[in-house]
Design a protein around this motif. Sequence first.
Motif: not given
Length: 208
Positions: A122-143
């Motif tokens: 997403m960074e390479r495509k300049e796509v906005s994500f995360g709490p400071e961006g547009d796309i909501i991001t969720i994952s697993f493990d909590a590393l």
Amino acid sequence: QIAVDSDKYMAWTGSDFYEEGCKAIQWLEDYLEENDRQDEALNIVLLEGNEGATATTGRTGGLMKQIEKHGNWKIIASACANFTQGEAQTVMEQILNEVDPDQIDVVIAENDNMMFGAMKAMERKEVSFGPEGDIITISFDALREAFEKMVDGKLHASIECNPHLAASVEEIIKKLERGEKLKEKCYYIEEKVYDYKNASRYIKDRNY
């Protein structure tokens, strides 16, 4: 699936992967409600782990069961990235070539490493994500690195997969040594949900 009626062992302890999947969607539901977005239609991208793996089967099952309850939610792309960062980056790049990034509302990766790969794509495509961006991001493990991403405003939430099983195993063994009858066949380890709001509070305690 755990063979709860097996006579080959006295007890099993570990993660409830299905419940982890359910927790991810519960977090998403709560997040949308907190932000007055609960009635929005959502387009979701899902990155899955190794086909047939217990974690993949459980997490996908929990995710799909809860997503199906929302008639206005849709998985617009789903692909296996084998729990690896490199494959996830490649898969996500392919998805972004085929799907307008503006149509993606949520990216769910079935482990943190795949999310890290998706982030690079997403960074390479300049796509906005995360709490400071547009796309909501969720994952697993909590590393620990996931906590760093949450603190940095790139990851919304990570559902814990707790590897600290030794204390639970020791407790079971001691009960058996005392001749106590076990109440359960399966003992699930406690696992929590962490997000960008509480990550800074817990990051210092992460040792994996």
